[in-house]
Enzyme design. Structure first.
Site, PDB file in Angstrom:
ATOM      1  N   PHE A   1      -7.292   6.943   3.072  1.00  0.00           N
ATOM      2  CA  PHE A   1      -6.589   6.309   4.181  1.00  0.00           C
ATOM      3  C   PHE A   1      -7.044   4.865   4.366  1.00  0.00           C
ATOM      4  CE2 PHE A   1      -5.234   5.423   8.523  1.00  0.00           C
ATOM      5  CZ  PHE A   1      -3.962   5.978   8.520  1.00  0.00           C
TER       6      PHE A   1
ATOM      7  N   ARG B   1       9.845   7.834   6.611  1.00  0.00           N
ATOM      8  CA  ARG B   1       8.902   8.398   5.649  1.00  0.00           C
ATOM      9  C   ARG B   1       8.576   9.852   5.955  1.00  0.00           C
ATOM     10  NH1 ARG B   1       5.738   5.898   1.861  1.00  0.00           N
ATOM     11  NH2 ARG B   1       3.810   6.958   1.264  1.00  0.00           N
TER      12      ARG B   1
ATOM     13  N   PHE C   1       0.830  -1.208   0.000  1.00  0.00           N
ATOM     14  CA  PHE C   1       0.000   0.000   0.000  1.00  0.00           C
ATOM     15  C   PHE C   1       0.863   1.256   0.000  1.00  0.00           C
ATOM     16  CE2 PHE C   1      -4.539   1.060   0.873  1.00  0.00           C
ATOM     17  CZ  PHE C   1      -4.430   2.439   0.831  1.00  0.00           C
ATOM     18  N   PHE C   2       1.922   1.265   0.790  1.00  0.00           N
ATOM     19  CA  PHE C   2       2.811   2.419   0.827  1.00  0.00           C
ATOM     20  C   PHE C   2       3.533   2.604  -0.514  1.00  0.00           C
ATOM     21  CE2 PHE C   2       2.580   1.899   5.524  1.00  0.00           C
ATOM     22  CZ  PHE C   2       2.287   3.212   5.863  1.00  0.00           C
TER      23      PHE C   2
END
Length: 342
Positions: free
Chosen positions: A174, A314, A71-72
């Site tokens: 999200f 990140r 997902f990231f």
């Protein structure tokens, strides 16, 4: 408040989880070997999931952690497609993800590593519970893909959503419902609609996820301002409510604190629900146990998100050589559509 009210916990499998997800990223070709070696552990993606899904069987936690890492990477690809205006590449990826979500076995050998890895994740996640859970998860993720498409259009046209619109979109980008859905395989139990729609259970779930999304907005604001991002609660407040940066940060913090208060109140209401479910029957007792584990893991989301944002590379934008380009991604701007292709 988080450090006092929400003690940090990690699944005991976490050290191995970190190693196996790192190996999966390499196997699936989601990140170059040098990026994995240098940055994967410091990004703390596995820490986030190991702090949330406590009590999950190892194979479930591993599948969730790999999916989270995917997902990231997907989020980063989306960002680079926006930055380089790769309209055709984004549309192709969007359509492939929709297709892979419905028939993942057909996409395991897809030429785009991102699609193939997504298919691998879906096959694993679909194996834990029944068809009804799979259909619900798929429906929720189709909405997430479309929300990312909406964000793509907004960003490439310079449109900053108004606050109300942004908050609705943020629950999708999200992936609120996805992370809540994944509580169920972690608890070995599909939750019936009657409980999912219970006001207290729903309020607790939304509170933990809204906290995560808005705390993310708070911590990623410097990164997103540097990268000309338009999707952030703080940026919407500045644009549409006429706030200064300082006032916007104060307002986001207020909303974040409100999520904590809402969860603590809902947690007490869910305790009553658990008591009602615990009726001594062969169905009631396992369901009550699953709901109890789920609300406990919703609670874990607060500490897990908090520590993730303070430890993950990140969000360490001040340490980047270029504040607008994260060092852990391979920026393929000169080759439209090529990023992540094996």
């Amino acid at each position: 408040m988080i450090e006092k009210e929400f003690p940090r916990q990690l699944h005991p499998y976490w050290p191995t989880l970190q190693e196996t997800t790192r190996a999966w990223l390499l196997k699936m070709g989601l990140m170059p070997a040098d990026k994995v070696e240098r940055y994967a552990d410091g990004l703390c993606y596995t820490d986030l999931m190991a702090g949330y899904y406590l009590g999950a069987p190892v194979e479930v936690l591993q599948a969730i952690a790999d999916y989270s890492a995917w997902f990231f990477v997907w989020d980063d690809r989306h960002d680079r497609d926006v930055v380089h205006r790769r309209d055709a590449a984004w549309a192709r990826l969007r359509d492939c993800l929709h297709a892979a979500l419905d028939a993942p076995w057909r996409h395991l050998q897809h030429e785009d590593a991102l699609v193939a890895a997504f298919a691998d994740s879906m096959i694993r996640l679909y194996s834990f519970l029944g068809e009804s859970w799979n259909a619900r998860f798929a429906a929720h993720f189709h909405e997430v893909i479309e929300a990312y498409d909406s964000e793509y259009r907004n960003r490439t046209t310079g449109r900053i959503p108004a606050v109300t619109e942004y908050l609705e979109l943020r629950r999708l980008t999200f992936a609120h419902w996805i992370w809540l859905d994944l509580l169920e395989p972690a608890a070995h139990h599909e939750i019936p609609r009657s409980v999912l729609e219970n006001p207290a259970y729903r309020k607790a779930g939304l509170a933990c996820q809204d906290f995560a999304a808005w705390y993310n907005d708070l911590c990623s604001l410097p990164k997103e301002l540097a990268g000309d991002e338009y999707h952030n609660l703080g940026i919407s407040l500045i644009k549409h409510e006429g706030m200064t940066l300082e006032d916007a940060v104060t307002e986001v913090r207020r909303r974040v604190n409100g999520c904590i208060s809402e969860f603590l109140a809902a947690e007490q209401e869910v305790a009553v629900l658990i008591g009602e479910l615990r009726d001594g029957t062969w169905r009631g007792e396992p369901l009550a146990d699953a709901v109890a584990l789920n609300i406990s893991n919703m609670r874990n989301w607060f500490s897990s998100v908090y520590w993730f944002h303070h430890e993950s590379g990140r969000y360490q934008v001040d340490s980047w050589a270029d504040r607008s380009t994260p060092p852990y991604i391979s920026d393929q701007g000169e080759r439209p559509g090529s990023a992540g292709i094996r």
